[in-house]
Motif scaffolding. Structure first.
Motif, mmCIF file in Angstrom:
data_model
loop_
_atom_site.group_PDB
_atom_site.id
_atom_site.type_symbol
_atom_site.label_atom_id
_atom_site.label_comp_id
_atom_site.label_asym_id
_atom_site.label_seq_id
_atom_site.Cartn_x
_atom_site.Cartn_y
_atom_site.Cartn_z
ATOM 1 N N SER A 149 0.181 43.181 -37.062
ATOM 2 C CA SER A 149 0.148 44.666 -37.896
ATOM 3 C C SER A 149 0.075 46.163 -37.104
ATOM 4 O O SER A 149 -0.980 45.919 -36.736
ATOM 5 N N GLU A 186 2.897 53.969 -43.046
ATOM 6 C CA GLU A 186 2.413 53.181 -43.992
ATOM 7 C C GLU A 186 0.922 52.868 -43.070
ATOM 8 O O GLU A 186 0.801 52.643 -41.293
ATOM 9 N N TYR A 189 2.050 47.789 -41.608
ATOM 10 C CA TYR A 189 2.871 47.664 -41.612
ATOM 11 C C TYR A 189 2.697 46.262 -40.347
ATOM 12 O O TYR A 189 2.451 46.693 -39.299
ATOM 13 N N TRP A 190 4.199 45.110 -41.281
ATOM 14 C CA TRP A 190 4.139 44.117 -40.101
ATOM 15 C C TRP A 190 5.366 44.825 -39.374
ATOM 16 O O TRP A 190 6.097 44.910 -39.651
ATOM 17 N N SER A 191 5.513 43.802 -38.322
ATOM 18 C CA SER A 191 6.244 44.001 -37.158
ATOM 19 C C SER A 191 6.914 42.763 -37.268
ATOM 20 O O SER A 191 6.736 41.845 -38.022
ATOM 21 N N SER A 308 5.007 42.568 -48.454
ATOM 22 C CA SER A 308 4.542 43.843 -47.347
ATOM 23 C C SER A 308 4.981 43.050 -45.557
ATOM 24 O O SER A 308 5.452 43.785 -44.721
ATOM 25 N N GLY A 335 10.956 43.346 -42.403
ATOM 26 C CA GLY A 335 10.459 44.798 -43.087
ATOM 27 C C GLY A 335 10.109 44.594 -44.480
ATOM 28 O O GLY A 335 8.994 45.519 -44.979
ATOM 29 N N HIS A 354 12.995 44.707 -48.664
ATOM 30 C CA HIS A 354 12.935 46.250 -48.318
ATOM 31 C C HIS A 354 14.714 46.751 -47.845
ATOM 32 O O HIS A 354 15.039 47.463 -47.544
#
Length: 715
Positions: A149, A186, A189-191, A308, A335, A354
């Motif tokens: 993240s 963001e 944000y998580w990869s 998320s 996403g 998303h």
């Protein structure tokens, strides 16, 4: 972290849950608590229904295209973040078996101290065309899969690609996205996930002067200790599971119904988890509109951060009955998602992905009805996070189920549907799966509930489902929305917040509809120069150029052709707004023109630097430069092919100062005045072959001129 989770064998996220066993005990709790809680559902009497749908192929908006990295072998340019080997504490966390079988498959690890904070200036930005590109590689030794993240901010049109090593040893792009025109910002944000113990990230900027608009801070690393896309024979605790493809082949469940079930993996409270979910059909969104609404258990996903981090696993099932190969339709959507509604008392959550589902995805029909006793029910799920399985059973009476963790923290699952399983059972990862009953009008099985709790028996188990009819009242805004009010059609926004984004050099058509209509446009200036803004056409226009951050406010009425406005201004980099209106009550069409002329002789950053190089063993370079304004800096990129002695100085009346750095930004030479009688800078010394950057600045009067001389001789 939640203070409870709802079932004994599921993807629990905090302490290990237990469910009070014994039907008599359930009934006792139900009688006591029913005196406190009552239920109502406006929709129940109407028996609202929506049948399923299958999305046509080639309808998705975010299909992953084939993307290649700028550099096929990015390793020499990667900023590498390598975590230490697992500590004893981390190994104990992984190795200690769960007492009640929660489905956890990963732990979170801290980012090493040296790699904390914004990494933008630590990255190796390499030129690529008009832009630059940088790489980050993150490794957690011996992980089966990995993701991370980050706090991520990107300028407009930046492209981010995540990559891993494929079976042939080449870099393989897993997922890629492009930042929108407004940029990407963001806080969490998580990869995507990558198989193995490392994952790479490529950041590609369209222009070299955009690096200062990037922010990249690593927050946590998810180290997965189970390879969840590798099917391990006999891994399930119970042996009476049936592959969903077998049930499809036998005609017990339709293929479309089975395909509505998906697997969800997500992050929560320092660990990685897996649950099941159902992709829901909402025909009220309009013909040909396929919004990825998913319902799962609230004890799986109930916070914004959990949503998320979601990865959706589509068609993760055996390709053939009792086979081990995964279906060729298997796909992932990265996403994350938005959390729309969560209701703990009915153990249900609604999220919206998303990203898009894959082509041909099946959207589940649903039925808002009070499920009767002795009704045959069925469904599909992902026990232990593995291939999709089938279950069926018979409903018993509705009960209130008191669910407690090991510290006796309890919640009440209200009016749950109890099902005695005839085929299959539930295990960790089953939570969130949909309960279905056959509907004659739809000629298919429809969604009526969500799997929440189990007595953890394999044969003839009691499994409890939150009833959809109670949850429906909380989500009716999305599932049965009122028709939207008529929207007035305006070609361009009336405020700076709704301004139309246009290019720095562009031509745009517009219309002033009525006396109150004004049109706003946003233009980004990324370098110093002169901007010219004007309209053409028969409409009598007025125009205004503003930038609040730079203190610009210029207006004009009739300086252009006929009665069009025209204005010109010297501008600095920044965001500007153009306002177009009709003079008095004039209405009609117009064409807006924006033209720009760059005015800086040498770039202000190392990425826009003037290049200086020669393969000769001894050479001299000279040029005339101008410092336009007090903040102007002229930057030169000097490439030396051999170890050499370099002398750099300026001549002229301008008071200059100079700084020479190596490629990594380390200062080598710096000088302000040659001596008390000469305000030009001078420095010399021995340097190795390589690339260097010279920064020239100084005092500015009107337009300060200087002559730069670079003298190179081989050592």
């Amino acid at each position: 972290m939640k203070s409870w989770v709802s079932v004994l064998n599921e993807s629990s996220k905090s302490s290990y849950p237990r469910i009070l066993t014994g039907r008599a005990l359930f009934i006792i709790y139900g009688i006591v608590l029913l005196t406190v809680f009552t239920f109502s559902s406006v929709a129940t009497a109407d028996k609202v229904m929506d049948v399923g749908a299958v999305m046509p192929d080639n309808q998705t908006n975010s299909v992953q295209q084939d993307v290649d990295l700028v550099f096929a072998n990015p390793s020499p340019f990667e900023y590498k973040v390598t975590l230490p080997n697992l500590s004893n504490r981390e190994r104990r966390e992984i190795d200690t078996p769960a007492t009640h079988g929660p489905q956890k498959f990963g732990i979170h690890r801290n980012v090493p101290y040296l790699h904390l904070g914004d990494l933008r200036n630590k990255l190796f930005w390499k030129k690529e065309g008009d832009g630059v590109v940088a790489y980050v590689r993150i490794r957690s030794p011996r992980a089966k899969s990995i993701r991370f993240s980050t706090r991520l901010k990107l300028p407009s049109d930046a492209v981010v690609s995540f990559y891993r090593r494929d079976l042939s040893g080449q870099s393989d792009v897993i997922h890629s996205f492009t930042a929108p025109k407004k940029g990407f910002d963001e806080e969490l944000y998580w990869s995507p996930q990558a198989s193995g113990d490392w994952i790479g990230m490529e950041i590609r900027l369209p222009r070299s002067n955009m690096t200062q608009a990037v922010e990249l801070e690593l927050l946590t690393i998810a180290h997965r200790f189970k390879a969840l896309n590798l099917i391990v024979p006999n891994a399930l605790e119970c042996t009476n599971h049936e592959d969903v493809q077998c049930a499809i082949d036998d005609g017990v469940i339709s293929e479309n119904s089975a395909r509505t079930t998906l697997r969800l993996t997500f992050e929560s409270g320092g660990s990685s988890y897996t649950c099941s979910g159902t992709l829901m059909n909402v025909s009220g969104d309009g013909e040909g509109v396929y919004i990825p609404y998913i319902i799962t258990a609230a004890h799986c996903i109930s916070t914004v951060d959990e949503a998320s981090s979601v990865i959706a696993w589509w068609n993760y099932q055996a390709a053939s009955c009792s086979g081990s190969a995964t279906s060729s339709d298997f796909a992932l959507t990265f996403g994350g998602a938005d959390l729309l509604v969560t209701v703990e008392s009915f153990d249900q959550s609604l999220i919206r992905l998303h990203g898009d589902p894959p082509d041909g995805a099946s959207f589940s029909g649903w039925w808002v009805t009070d499920v009767s006793t002795k009704t045959t029910v069925l469904g599909s799920h992902h026990p232990d996070g593995g291939h999709k399985k089938f279950f069926s059973g018979t409903t018993q009476s509705n009960v209130n189920v008191n669910v407690c963790d090991e510290d006796d923290n309890c919640i009440l699952l209200l009016d749950a549907i109890e099902v005695i399983m005839d085929d299959g059972t539930s295990e960790g990862g089953s939570s969130g799966a949909g309960l279905r009953i056959f509907n004659q009008e739809a000629n298919d099985s429809l969604f009526v509930g969500v799997l929440s709790a189990s007595d953890k028996e394999c044969e003839n188990s009691s499994v409890f489902f939150g009833e959809f009819r109670h949850f429906y009242d909380y989500i009716v805004t999305w599932f049965d929305p009122e028709p939207p009010p008529p929207v007035s059609v305006d070609d361009h926004g009336d405020t700076t917040e709704t301004a139309t984004e246009i290019e720095l050099v562009s031509t745009t058509e517009g219309e002033i509809d009525d006396a109150d209509d004004v049109d706003y446009f946003e233009v980004v200036v990324d370098r110093r120069g002169t901007i010219e803004v004007y309209t053409s056409g028969t409409l009598d226009t007025t125009g205004q150029l503003t930038s609040e951050e730079l203190g610009v406010d210029i207006s004009d009425d009739d300086s252009g052709e006929s009665t069009n406005f025209s204005l010109t201004a010297d501008v600095e980099p920044g965001v500007y707004y153009i306002r177009v209106a009709g003079y008095s009550d004039s209405t009609g069409d117009y064409t807006l023109h924006v033209e720009f002329e760059e005015k800086d002789d040498h770039g202000d950053t190392r990425y826009t630097a003037t290049t200086v190089s020669s393969s000769a063993r001894a050479w001299q370079f000279s040029t005339v430069g101008y410092l336009e304004i007090p903040t102007d800096i002229d930057v030169f990129e000097i490439t030396l092919w051999y170890n050499a002695t370099i002398t750099i100085y300026t001549e002229g009346d301008t008071d200059t100062s100079g700084l020479l750095t190596d490629y990594s930004g380390f200062d080598l030479f710096e000088n302000d005045d040659t001596d008390e009688d000469n305000s030009n800078f001078t420095f010399f010394g021995g340097v190795e072959a390589g690339t260097y950057y010279l920064f020239v600045d100084g005092s500015v009067s009107e337009k300060s001129e200087y002559k730069l001389i670079i003298d190179v001789s081989q050592d």
